[in-house]
Motif scaffolding. Sequence first.
Motif, short mmCIF file in Angstrom:
data_model
loop_
_atom_site.label_atom_id
_atom_site.label_comp_id
_atom_site.label_asym_id
_atom_site.label_seq_id
_atom_site.Cartn_x
_atom_site.Cartn_y
_atom_site.Cartn_z
N MET A 125 0.78 -1.23 0.00
CA MET A 125 0.00 0.00 0.00
C MET A 125 0.82 1.29 0.00
N LYS A 126 2.01 1.31 0.54
CA LYS A 126 2.69 2.58 0.77
C LYS A 126 3.90 2.87 -0.12
N ARG A 127 4.32 1.95 -0.93
CA ARG A 127 5.55 2.21 -1.66
C ARG A 127 5.30 3.00 -2.95
N GLY A 128 6.31 3.77 -3.34
CA GLY A 128 6.21 4.59 -4.53
C GLY A 128 6.33 3.77 -5.81
N TRP A 129 6.10 4.44 -6.92
CA TRP A 129 6.15 3.81 -8.23
C TRP A 129 7.50 4.09 -8.88
N THR A 130 8.05 3.09 -9.54
CA THR A 130 9.30 3.26 -10.28
C THR A 130 8.97 3.57 -11.73
N GLU A 131 9.97 4.07 -12.48
CA GLU A 131 9.77 4.33 -13.91
C GLU A 131 9.46 3.05 -14.65
N GLU A 133 7.88 0.42 -13.43
CA GLU A 133 6.48 0.09 -13.16
C GLU A 133 5.54 0.97 -13.97
N ASP A 134 5.88 2.25 -14.11
CA ASP A 134 5.05 3.15 -14.92
C ASP A 134 4.97 2.65 -16.37
N GLU A 135 6.09 2.20 -16.91
CA GLU A 135 6.10 1.68 -18.29
C GLU A 135 5.26 0.40 -18.39
N LYS A 136 5.42 -0.48 -17.41
CA LYS A 136 4.63 -1.72 -17.40
C LYS A 136 3.14 -1.40 -17.27
N LEU A 137 2.82 -0.39 -16.46
CA LEU A 137 1.44 0.03 -16.30
C LEU A 137 0.87 0.53 -17.62
N ARG A 138 1.60 1.40 -18.30
CA ARG A 138 1.15 1.91 -19.60
C ARG A 138 0.90 0.76 -20.57
N ALA A 139 1.82 -0.20 -20.60
CA ALA A 139 1.68 -1.34 -21.52
C ALA A 139 0.45 -2.19 -21.15
N ALA A 140 0.24 -2.42 -19.86
CA ALA A 140 -0.90 -3.23 -19.42
C ALA A 140 -2.22 -2.53 -19.74
N VAL A 141 -2.26 -1.20 -19.59
CA VAL A 141 -3.48 -0.46 -19.91
C VAL A 141 -3.76 -0.54 -21.41
N GLY A 161 -5.52 -3.40 -8.14
CA GLY A 161 -6.26 -2.73 -9.21
C GLY A 161 -6.49 -1.26 -8.90
N THR A 162 -6.81 -0.96 -7.65
CA THR A 162 -7.04 0.43 -7.25
C THR A 162 -5.78 1.26 -7.40
N GLN A 163 -4.65 0.69 -6.99
CA GLN A 163 -3.38 1.42 -7.15
C GLN A 163 -3.11 1.70 -8.62
N CYS A 164 -3.34 0.72 -9.47
CA CYS A 164 -3.08 0.90 -10.90
C CYS A 164 -4.00 1.95 -11.50
N SER A 165 -5.26 1.91 -11.11
CA SER A 165 -6.22 2.90 -11.60
C SER A 165 -5.80 4.30 -11.19
N ASN A 166 -5.47 4.48 -9.92
CA ASN A 166 -5.05 5.80 -9.43
C ASN A 166 -3.78 6.27 -10.11
N ARG A 167 -2.81 5.38 -10.25
CA ARG A 167 -1.55 5.76 -10.88
C ARG A 167 -1.76 6.09 -12.34
N SER A 168 -2.62 5.36 -13.01
CA SER A 168 -2.88 5.62 -14.41
C SER A 168 -3.46 7.02 -14.61
N VAL A 169 -4.37 7.40 -13.73
CA VAL A 169 -4.95 8.76 -13.80
C VAL A 169 -3.85 9.79 -13.61
N ASN A 170 -2.97 9.56 -12.62
CA ASN A 170 -1.87 10.50 -12.38
C ASN A 170 -0.92 10.56 -13.56
N LEU A 171 -0.61 9.40 -14.15
CA LEU A 171 0.28 9.39 -15.33
C LEU A 171 -0.35 10.13 -16.49
N LEU A 172 -1.65 9.91 -16.72
CA LEU A 172 -2.34 10.58 -17.81
C LEU A 172 -2.31 12.09 -17.59
#
Length: 183
Positions: A125-131, A133-141, A161-172
């Motif tokens: 729940m508390k750890r930050g996102w790495t670059e 992970e951000d790339e993997k998230l973009r690819a998964a989306v 899933g909630t973390q990914c959703s929130n991070r995706s909004v922030n990345l966008l």
Amino acid sequence: MLTCSGAEGSTGNSSDLDSVIASIKDFDITPENTRLFLPQVKWEKLASMYVPGRSGSECEARWLNCEDPLIDHHPWTSVEDKNLLHIVQQRGISNWIDIAVSLGTNRTPFQCLARYQRSLNASIMKRGWTEDEDEKLRAAVEVFGESSWQDVASSLEGRTGTQCSNRSVNLLNDDIEFSLNFG
């Protein structure tokens, strides 16, 4: 098996049927009594008769994890969260059946696992996102879209899933802001 239509197992004697009905007439059908009956359920037969396209093991799993009336489907309380964390700290995360029984609030093992992983596991729940992970998230989306966050999360180890959703909004938002400022 005795049936009204005189099918297999019936002797054709109406007094047999009357005695069967009399034997179950006063049976108190409570959730607890239903649990006592479960080992006798022929899940494959039940599935073939009432749930076409599903196996007996799928029907049994559905009952045990969702439909059993003794399962607590209410929102988790803070006391349950505290007790769940305490039990996990004491026993580890290897036996969710034992954890659910120890919790004693009629939660299923899966409910306990999901609650812990999605809401209580500090290492997730508390750890930050790495670059990376951000790339993997973009690819998964790109692959799964923005409506299947659990599928997206399955592509990223240790993320919900909630973390990914929130991070995706922030990345966008970050991408839009970047293109507005530098694009």
